[in-house]
Structure formats: structure tokens, C-alpha cells
Design an enzyme around this catalytic site. Structure first.
Site, PDB file in Angstrom:
ATOM      1  N   ARG A 147      -7.731 -20.585  77.499  1.00  0.00           N
ATOM      2  CA  ARG A 147      -8.141 -21.969  77.259  1.00  0.00           C
ATOM      3  C   ARG A 147      -9.649 -22.088  77.080  1.00  0.00           C
ATOM      4  O   ARG A 147     -10.150 -23.049  76.518  1.00  0.00           O
ATOM      5  CB  ARG A 147      -7.682 -22.841  78.439  1.00  0.00           C
ATOM      6  CG  ARG A 147      -6.191 -23.075  78.485  1.00  0.00           C
ATOM      7  CD  ARG A 147      -5.740 -23.603  79.847  1.00  0.00           C
ATOM      8  NE  ARG A 147      -5.682 -22.524  80.821  1.00  0.00           N
ATOM      9  CZ  ARG A 147      -6.163 -22.598  82.064  1.00  0.00           C
ATOM     10  NH1 ARG A 147      -6.745 -23.694  82.475  1.00  0.00           N
ATOM     11  NH2 ARG A 147      -6.054 -21.585  82.891  1.00  0.00           N
TER      12      ARG A 147
ATOM     13  N   PHE B 151      -3.733 -24.813  88.168  1.00  0.00           N
ATOM     14  CA  PHE B 151      -4.461 -24.240  87.029  1.00  0.00           C
ATOM     15  C   PHE B 151      -5.114 -25.392  86.266  1.00  0.00           C
ATOM     16  O   PHE B 151      -4.493 -26.429  86.047  1.00  0.00           O
ATOM     17  CB  PHE B 151      -3.520 -23.441  86.127  1.00  0.00           C
ATOM     18  CG  PHE B 151      -3.287 -22.064  86.646  1.00  0.00           C
ATOM     19  CD1 PHE B 151      -3.955 -20.988  86.100  1.00  0.00           C
ATOM     20  CD2 PHE B 151      -2.427 -21.849  87.704  1.00  0.00           C
ATOM     21  CE1 PHE B 151      -3.758 -19.702  86.585  1.00  0.00           C
ATOM     22  CE2 PHE B 151      -2.213 -20.571  88.200  1.00  0.00           C
ATOM     23  CZ  PHE B 151      -2.877 -19.492  87.642  1.00  0.00           C
ATOM     24  N   CYS B 152      -6.358 -25.202  85.861  1.00  0.00           N
ATOM     25  CA  CYS B 152      -7.136 -26.337  85.373  1.00  0.00           C
ATOM     26  C   CYS B 152      -8.169 -25.879  84.356  1.00  0.00           C
ATOM     27  O   CYS B 152      -8.476 -24.707  84.239  1.00  0.00           O
ATOM     28  CB  CYS B 152      -7.885 -27.011  86.529  1.00  0.00           C
ATOM     29  SG  CYS B 152      -7.015 -27.011  88.091  1.00  0.00           S
ATOM     30  N   THR B 153      -8.736 -26.871  83.664  1.00  0.00           N
ATOM     31  CA  THR B 153      -9.915 -26.660  82.833  1.00  0.00           C
ATOM     32  C   THR B 153     -10.934 -27.728  83.195  1.00  0.00           C
ATOM     33  O   THR B 153     -10.617 -28.916  83.189  1.00  0.00           O
ATOM     34  CB  THR B 153      -9.576 -26.764  81.341  1.00  0.00           C
ATOM     35  OG1 THR B 153      -8.589 -25.785  81.002  1.00  0.00           O
ATOM     36  CG2 THR B 153     -10.823 -26.537  80.487  1.00  0.00           C
TER      37      THR B 153
ATOM     38  N   ARG C 207     -12.154 -32.910  82.984  1.00  0.00           N
ATOM     39  CA  ARG C 207     -11.186 -31.994  83.591  1.00  0.00           C
ATOM     40  C   ARG C 207      -9.750 -32.311  83.196  1.00  0.00           C
ATOM     41  O   ARG C 207      -9.376 -33.480  83.057  1.00  0.00           O
ATOM     42  CB  ARG C 207     -11.341 -31.995  85.104  1.00  0.00           C
ATOM     43  CG  ARG C 207     -10.391 -32.775  85.901  1.00  0.00           C
ATOM     44  CD  ARG C 207      -9.262 -31.913  86.494  1.00  0.00           C
ATOM     45  NE  ARG C 207      -9.453 -31.672  87.913  1.00  0.00           N
ATOM     46  CZ  ARG C 207      -9.464 -30.465  88.445  1.00  0.00           C
ATOM     47  NH1 ARG C 207      -9.285 -29.413  87.683  1.00  0.00           N
ATOM     48  NH2 ARG C 207      -9.615 -30.301  89.734  1.00  0.00           N
TER      49      ARG C 207
END
Length: 361
Positions: A303, A127-129, A144
Site C-alpha cells: 500500500r 492493519f492501516c495506512t 488514515r
């Protein structure tokens, strides 16, 4: 830092400067080690030093992964599938990845299935942004955060890697020891890319389906191939969007020219959506977490909206490494599962900064 007061006068200015620089971040930032992976070496020799330096941790990571697998349906089937891939790795996985994983397993005195399992499972559980941005001068920036479960272990095996050929860096990335693919990287003066998991279907279903389609690649291997084979933004977008992969995903691509920013919402067989920067019409940045950008994020994992709000507060005139770090340090963009943050720009690779995050909020 402020609670210690002014203990020594000659340290006062230094302490004040450090306080101003880091106190706005709710965690400790450390710099991961840098390794050079020589692509002119035989495949089985390239990662030996990385493996030896992390030999006390990597086997434990796989043990935790197996425990993680046990919580899901068809865990035994998935483990057997991983073992089948490992037993015939040269036919299941393309060069150079099979040989590189074999070399890591040998250096760690570890079963090859463990290394194969780590590489495949990382692809579908992150899971990331990610944020791609164009500033007022037309420079493209790429930020990131990478979030995983079992974060405490992964922080200890986070590394930066320069891939070298003919003694020159051809592309770079941030990864974990034992992992030969890339889900965060940059080709200097060419393009940058990150991968965010797409929350479409159970990860184990994607994994098993992908194994049955021999044309499909682990998406992290495809990304590394793209860094090796493509030279610019357009080539990278085309290769990532239209190549079959084992799982869906969001591929965030940044280039070196104005307007070269793209979020590819990727299905297994091709693109579901191509969302390009449009600075002339006000879309000077795009934020991707783990949900399709055209639908609202769930309230339980939002987010996106805090990141969008913070980016709009900063504005295109004030984009710097520090201002982008402040976005990536804003809870819940930063959270207790965040392993690292990277700020990069393919146009100016010397600006790249990477931090391991130690957030326990």
C-alpha cells in the site's frame, strides 16, 4: 449515479455536482454517529449510551473475535489470560479503563472478559495506512485508513467521540463501540495521532509477554492517556516513544507547527526509530503502513508505494481534504478491509472529516 440519466431537469445540476464529487471514490462513504463522553461522570456511566445504541452488535463482535482466536496457536492460553485480566481488572489495567469497561459490560449484560478481550485484541490486530503531511503553507495534515478483518460488523459500530470535561471538548477520536482506548485521535490545537500495527512477531506472543510485564500498557490506553495529559507535539512524541507497551507499533504524530510530523517505530520498551518530517530537504510527507519504512514493503501488501506516488502527483501546493481523500481512496490503500477514513489537522480541527467505507472491490 450517471446511469439514471437526467430524469428531472431541476435535479440535473445537483446530480452532476454529486457525480463529480464522489464518482472518483470506488465505494460508498457514510458519516459515523458522534457521541460525547463526559469525563466528569463516574467511569462506569460514561459509555452507557454508546453501549445501549449498539447492544445488538457488540456481543456478536466478541463471538467473531473468539472464532478468530481459535485459528492461532495457544488460543486457549490467550483466552484464559483474558479471563484472568477481567477477574482482576483493577490491578491489571489502569484507571479509568477498568471502570469504563465494567460499565459497558453491565449496560450490555455481557461478561466483562468479552469487553476486556475486545479492547486488548484490537490493539494488536489492526492493519492501516497513515500519512502525515505538511502543505505549502506549513499546515500539518494527518490522514488514515483503518483496516480490520470482520469489517462488515465493525463498520456498524464505528463512532466519532468527543471527550468532554467542564463542558469543553478536550480531545476527540474515532473508535468502535465497546472500545475505550484510542488508536485514532486529535487534541484540538495540540496534536493528532494514529496507531498502525507493526508486523513484528505473532500478536498472541506480544499479548502474553505484555501481560507478564505489569509496567506495560495496552498501546491504545497509552494513546488516550497522551491525549489527556499532553498539550503539544513534543510532549506527545516523548510519552508515546518512551513508555513501555504490550506490543510494538507505529505511532504517527502530527502537530500544529511547521515540521511537526513524526513516525515513531516503537518497540515494546522504547523507540526503534524516530522519522521526522524534513520539508526543507523535500520530505514534506511520510507514509506508514505496517512495515518498517527503511525496508521495502512485501509485494503481497504494498500500500505504501501507490500512496507515495499519488502524494507526489498531488504536491504540497494542492493539499486539501478532497485531495487527501483521493489518496486514501486509491486501491490498494483502500481495500475490502477498510472500515473508516479520517482526514484531520490539529491546527484546524474544524476541517476534520470521517467516513465509514463500504468498499467491496
Amino acid at each position: 449515479m450517471a446511469r439514471f440519466g437526467v430524469v428531472f431537469v431541476f435535479l440535473g445540476i445537483t446530480i452532476f455536482a454529486l457525480f463529480c464529487h464522489v464518482s472518483c471514490y470506488p465505494d460508498q462513504l457514510t458519516v459515523p454517529p458522534l457521541y460525547r463522553i463526559d469525563l466528569d461522570l463516574p467511569e462506569e456511566e460514561r459509555w452507557v449510551q454508546v453501549a445501549k445504541d449498539h447492544k445488538e452488535i457488540v456481543p456478536d463482535v466478541y463471538s467473531v473475535l473468539l472464532s478468530f482466536l481459535g485459528k492461532f496457536p495457544y488460543a486457549n492460553l490467550t483466552i484464559k489470560a483474558i479471563e484472568a485480566v477481567a477477574a482482576d481488572v483493577d490491578n491489571f489495567l489502569p484507571k479509568p479503563y477498568a471502570g469504563e469497561m465494567r460499565g459497558i459490560a453491565k449496560a450490555l449484560n455481557m461478561n466483562l472478559g468479552g469487553i476486556v478481550g475486545m479492547n486488548i485484541l484490537y490493539d494488536v490486530t489492526a492493519f492501516c495506512t497513515s500519512i502525515v503531511t505538511q502543505d505549502v503553507n506549513g499546515q500539518i495534515w494527518h490522514s488514515r485508513n483503518l483496516d480490520y478483518s470482520f469489517v462488515d460488523m465493525l463498520r456498524n459500530i464505528t463512532i466519532r467521540v468527543d471527550f468532554i470535561k467542564n463542558n469543553q471538548t478536550v480531545y476527540s477520536g474515532v473508535t468502535y463501540a465497546g472500545y475505550v482506548g484510542l488508536i485514532t485521535g486529535m487534541k484540538p490545537k495540540g496534536f493528532s495521532m494514529t496507531l498502525d500495527e507493526r508486523d513484528q512477531g505473532a500478536w498472541w506472543e506480544n499479548f502474553v509477554i505484555g501481560l507478564l510485564d505489569r509496567r506495560a500498557m495496552p498501546i491504545s490506553f497509552l494513546m488516550r492517556d497522551t491525549f489527556a495529559e499532553c498539550s503539544n507535539f513534543k510532549e506527545a512524541v516523548d510519552k508515546m516513544a518512551y513508555t513501555s507497551t504490550e506490543a510494538s507499533g507505529y505511532v504517527i504524530v502530527g502537530g500544529v507547527n511547521k515540521g511537526e510530523g513524526m513516525i515513531i517505530t516503537k518497540g515494546r520498551l522504547g523507540p526503534v526509530d524516530l522519522w521526522k518530517l524534513d520539508p526543507d530537504n523535500g520530505r514534506w510527507f511520510e507514509v506508514e503502513t505496517n512495515y518498517d519504512h527503511w525496508v521495502p514493503p512485501p509485494a503481497s501488501d504494498n500500500r505504501r508505494d501507490p500512496a507515495v506516488k499519488k502524494m507526489n502527483e498531488i504536491g504540497p501546493k494542492n493539499i486539501t481534504v478532497d485531495s487527501l481523500l483521493s489518496v486514501m481512496s486509491l486501491p490498494p490503500v483502500l481495500n475490502h478491509k477498510t472500515t473508516y477514513t479520517i482526514i484531520m489537522s490539529a491546527a484546524k480541527p474544524e476541517l476534520t472529516k470521517v467516513w465509514v467505507r463500504h468498499y467491496n472491490g
